[in-house]
Design an enzyme around this catalytic site. Structure first.
Site, PDB file in Angstrom:
ATOM      1  N   HIS A 115      -6.536   5.171 -17.177  1.00 46.10           N
ATOM      2  CA  HIS A 115      -5.376   4.395 -16.756  1.00 46.10           C
ATOM      3  C   HIS A 115      -5.739   3.376 -15.681  1.00 46.10           C
ATOM      4  O   HIS A 115      -5.216   2.264 -15.671  1.00 46.10           O
ATOM      5  CB  HIS A 115      -4.286   5.328 -16.225  1.00 46.10           C
ATOM      6  CG  HIS A 115      -3.056   4.614 -15.762  1.00 46.10           C
ATOM      7  ND1 HIS A 115      -2.104   4.132 -16.628  1.00 46.10           N
ATOM      8  CD2 HIS A 115      -2.632   4.279 -14.519  1.00 46.10           C
ATOM      9  CE1 HIS A 115      -1.140   3.538 -15.939  1.00 46.10           C
ATOM     10  NE2 HIS A 115      -1.436   3.617 -14.663  1.00 46.10           N
ATOM     11  N   GLU A 170       4.051  -3.088 -17.598  1.00 48.70           N
ATOM     12  CA  GLU A 170       3.176  -1.915 -17.538  1.00 48.70           C
ATOM     13  C   GLU A 170       3.832  -0.751 -18.268  1.00 48.70           C
ATOM     14  O   GLU A 170       5.004  -0.806 -18.638  1.00 48.70           O
ATOM     15  CB  GLU A 170       2.870  -1.535 -16.081  1.00 48.70           C
ATOM     16  CG  GLU A 170       1.846  -2.431 -15.424  1.00 48.70           C
ATOM     17  CD  GLU A 170       1.187  -1.767 -14.226  1.00 48.70           C
ATOM     18  OE1 GLU A 170       1.755  -0.790 -13.701  1.00 48.70           O
ATOM     19  OE2 GLU A 170       0.104  -2.234 -13.812  1.00 48.70           O
ATOM     20  N   HIS A 211       4.644   3.556 -18.628  1.00 47.51           N
ATOM     21  CA  HIS A 211       4.816   4.863 -17.989  1.00 47.51           C
ATOM     22  C   HIS A 211       5.135   5.865 -19.089  1.00 47.51           C
ATOM     23  O   HIS A 211       6.109   6.619 -19.016  1.00 47.51           O
ATOM     24  CB  HIS A 211       5.924   4.816 -16.939  1.00 47.51           C
ATOM     25  CG  HIS A 211       5.493   5.361 -15.610  1.00 47.51           C
ATOM     26  ND1 HIS A 211       6.235   6.242 -14.873  1.00 47.51           N
ATOM     27  CD2 HIS A 211       4.366   5.154 -14.889  1.00 47.51           C
ATOM     28  CE1 HIS A 211       5.607   6.548 -13.751  1.00 47.51           C
ATOM     29  NE2 HIS A 211       4.466   5.897 -13.733  1.00 47.51           N
ATOM     30  N   GLN A 222       6.153   7.798  -4.562  1.00 49.24           N
ATOM     31  CA  GLN A 222       6.644   6.436  -4.765  1.00 49.24           C
ATOM     32  C   GLN A 222       7.090   5.758  -3.462  1.00 49.24           C
ATOM     33  O   GLN A 222       7.049   6.348  -2.383  1.00 49.24           O
ATOM     34  CB  GLN A 222       7.821   6.487  -5.741  1.00 49.24           C
ATOM     35  CG  GLN A 222       7.422   6.980  -7.117  1.00 49.24           C
ATOM     36  CD  GLN A 222       6.535   5.988  -7.848  1.00 49.24           C
ATOM     37  OE1 GLN A 222       6.993   4.948  -8.310  1.00 49.24           O
ATOM     38  NE2 GLN A 222       5.264   6.300  -7.962  1.00 49.24           N
TER      39      GLN A 222
END
Length: 760
Positions: free
Chosen positions: A60, A109, A111, A331
């Site tokens: 990743h 992107e 997830h 986060q």
């Protein structure tokens, strides 16, 4: 503190215990990778160094299987492609010049795997992560989009993941006050057990406000600010996205990140005020690989080294070990490099916004990244070896032996409707199918108009936001992909995705400028999958070169498969375009009666891989539609000029479902009916359901018909008048003359019922 942690693995102990066994395999490292780390360091790594290398060398984060192919995006760049490019591949996001001193940054992107494990938090933190990437470039985030892929609509696991993913996307974006202006929701059996959650964000700034991720200037302070670091996300996306899910046995469940959009909103406003006062030298968001990524990438891109006091990092969990702190993907965190004279003001602004900020490091001249824990050095590495000089794999790949059989199995032999009644029934079946039906059940959970600058949003062909209220300057964005086409021919399939997104932006009246991509594929350890990836990447690079627009950045998501079942190769392409005045935008729906409907582009018998073959026959085989990028470029120019000059009042591209679907959607948008006659010499079924590329329908006011047709004729572009908008309101119909008539009320009932009936 050292005596409280007798197990603390320092650089000193690593030097004196070379044979100490380490769990490198459990962290996803290969034997040769572990050996290479030992060679780089001249000793075994400490546990903290091992943690950093394992997440930063993951698929990743390092792109170790894909970067040999991705380099084409740089090698095939022309002067035309550089014209508007301000920041390209390699930074948090690309930046393009849109004129009047404004710049726009955008990126997409994935997830995917976290969203399967924890649908709500996986999707929510996917949005949060891409927003911080845009913020880190110096821009104010202004809009998000979400291309999604799910297993069959009637599958139990789809009912588990879809509501949570949609709620996560909407919940996080809505709380941030960001409009969700577009995306997709596609269903296919190959995504069962492996949904795709791709998230895109657009940001706006002035040219002089661009910021980059670098730690420069010895003595400058490194400040970590935002949320505290916790145990959530340890191993997160960096590990989850680097290995295939197994079809049997317990699911691999490292801790998925937990998002707090209200904390992120404070972080955004705090960061923008910091930018406004020009207080930072470099900045990086903390996403995949957390502190391991932020510290190593900032140090690697700078002109010296960095020293970090890890024990200063604010924690939500005081029991975390150094390696866990370095791997955590908690986060809502950012890291900034600040000159000493500006530190006090930086901290003052953070306090104003109730954002915790701590000086955790300092830029030095060592050319090393060193990290200490309560006075003991636990990391001493060359930062480039962690951030940029990881493994490069030349994975074996070859055209699958089954590819010829797949392409030989065309749609030509499939039973086709021939009578008007059969065509009518087919239209109703198609509009009610999961991929073509109304997606309001999903999009109504998103705020599409917050901030007041949304000009176009779902279900339009592309989303559009106003950038400057005075001039009307704006940008449009579309995301597209067709996994079935890419399965049949990955080179052409990638170009078809590019062409569709490019065309969708042009239908709105915006001139395409740049792309970002999210390349979703199965395991790179499978030569068949690796061939698909190599071909799609080559197709995309060649296509961008032909169209003259650059790839500004993006994402690769591999290992998207469950057991031996890989997803359809899904290269999602996002195209961004600029429009001088959003008041000149072109919507996709018919707006009034009495306008002429023109079909632009040529129609061929191209049904292989089509939505019709998928819905009616569950068939996948043959070759996808032919790609003509020169024609796409010409068509886009016609559409942009027609929008600017007021020659068209509506425009809708033809893609999934062909002409029939485009007519239905254009009619239903504002309940405007249409009377249509199909072109001579083309089979009615082919006319209605072919998915030939490079086609658009437009609604032309009678007063502009001559100017419009003259423009098309002067360019030698195929155009044919195929109908007129006719009737409006509850009694309006779609009348395909000589074939069938469909009341719009009946079409709408079929189109809108599918998702509510399935999902409640």
């Amino acid at each position: 503190m050292t005596e409280l942690r007798p197990h603390l693995d320092t650089v000193e102990t690593a030097t004196t215990t070379p044979d100490h066994e380490q769990p490198w395999s459990d962290l996803g490292l290969k034997p040769d990778e572990y050996t290479e780390i030992r060679e780089i360091l001249g000793r075994r790594p400490t546990s903290s160094e091992l943690a950093m290398y394992s997440v930063m060398w993951s698929e990743h984060c390092s792109y170790k299987s894909s970067k040999v192919h991705l380099k084409q995006f740089g090698e095939k760049v022309t002067d035309e492609m550089r014209e508007h490019l301000m920041v390209g591949i390699g930074e948090n996001a690309g930046v393009v010049d849109i004129g009047d001193g404004y710049a726009v940054t955008f990126k997409i992107e994935s997830h995917n795997h976290p969203s399967y494990v924890e649908p709500y938090q996986g999707a929510a933190t996917g949005v949060g992560g891409i927003v911080r990437d845009i913020l880190a470039m110096g821009a104010r985030p202004v809009a998000v989009m979400d291309p999604l892929r799910f297993g069959p609509l009637d599958a139990p696991d789809t009912h588990r993941v879809l509501p949570g993913i949609v709620a996560g996307v909407g919940g996080y974006g809505n709380c941030l006050g960001l409009p969700n202006i577009g995306g997709e929701a596609v269903f296919d059996a190959t995504y069962a057990g492996n949904p795709l959650v791709n998230a895109l964000c657009v940001g706006v700034m002035r040219h002089e406000q661009i910021h980059l991720a670098k730690a420069s200037g010895a003595g400058n302070q490194v400040i970590l600010y935002g949320a505290r670091t916790g145990g959530d996300g340890i191993g997160g996306v960096s590990v989850l996205a680097s290995e295939t899910f197994e079809s049997t046995g317990p699911a691999k469940r490292p801790s998925v990140q937990v998002g707090d959009p209200f904390q992120e909103k404070l972080l955004i406003e705090c960061t923008l005020e910091i930018f406004a006062e020009e207080l930072v030298v470099g900045i990086q968001d903390l996403g995949g690989a957390g502190l391991s990524c932020a510290t190593s990438e900032l140090a690697s891109a700078g002109d010296g080294g960095m020293h970090v006091w890890l024990d200063r990092v604010p924690l939500r969990d005081s029991t975390l070990a150094p390696e866990e702190i370095l791997m955590s993907e908690s986060q809502e965190r950012m890291m900034a490099v600040v000159e000493p004279a500006n530190v006090a003001r930086f901290l003052e602004i953070c306090e104003k916004w109730d954002v915790e900020a701590t000086v955790v490091g300092e830029v030095d001249e060592s050319s090393r990244l060193t990290i200490e824990w309560h006075g003991e050095t636990v990391v001493d590495v060359p930062p480039r070896s962690v951030a940029h000089d990881g493994p490069t794999y030349h994975r074996p790949y070859a055209r699958p032996e089954w590819q010829d059989r797949l392409q030989d199995d065309t749609a030509a032999a499939l039973a086709r409707p021939s009578t008007g009644d059969e065509l009518r029934a087919t239209v109703l079946a198609m509009v009610a199918s999961p991929n073509l039906c109304d997606k309001s059940w999903i999009t109504d959970q998103y705020d599409r108009y917050v901030q007041g600058n949304t000009v176009l949003a779902q279900p339009e062909d592309s989303g559009m936001v106003r950038v400057d209220a005075e001039s009307g300057l704006g940008v449009a964005v579309s995301t597209d992909a067709n996994g079935r086409f890419a399965m049949l021919d990955p080179y052409a399939g990638a170009q078809l995705a590019l062409a569709e997104a490019y065309r969708n932006v042009a239908t709105s009246g915006a001139r395409p400028l740049a792309i970002s991509d999210c390349l979703n594929f199965g395991s790179p350890e499978d030569p068949d999958v690796m061939w698909q990836f190599a071909e799609a990447t080559r197709g995309l690079a060649d296509g961008c070169q032909t169209l003259g627009i650059p790839v500004t950045g993006g994402n690769v998501s591999l290992y998207n498969q469950t057991g031996q079942t890989a997803i359809l190769p899904t290269p999602v392409v996002a195209v961004l375009g600029v429009i001088d005045d959003v008041a000149r935008r072109t919507p996709s729906g018919f707006v009034e009666e009495g306008q002429q409907i023109y079909l632009l582009g040529a129609t061929a018998d191209e049904l292989s891989g089509s939505e019709w073959a998928h819905v009616v026959h569950a068939h996948l085989g043959g070759l996808p539609p032919r790609v003509d990028l020169a024609a796409e470029k010409e068509l886009a120019d016609i559409l942009v000029n027609a929008s600017r000059d007021g020659l068209v009042d509506a425009a809708h591209d033809l893609s999934d479902g062909g002409l029939a679907q485009a007519l239905v959607e254009s009619c239903l948008r504002n309940d405007i009916g249409a009377r249509v006659w199909l072109p001579d010499g083309v089979d009615a079924f082919v006319s209605l359901f072919s998915e030939s590329a490079g086609r658009v329908i437009v609604a032309v006011p009678r007063s502009e018909e001559v100017r419009f047709t003259d423009m098309c004729a002067a360019r030698g572009f195929p155009h044919a008048r195929i109908g007129v908008t006719d009737g409006s309101g509850p009694d309006a119909v779609l009348d395909v003359q000589g074939q069938f008539t469909l009341p719009l009320a009946e079409v709408r009932a079929a189109w809108t019922a599918t998702l509510p009936d399935a999902l409640g």
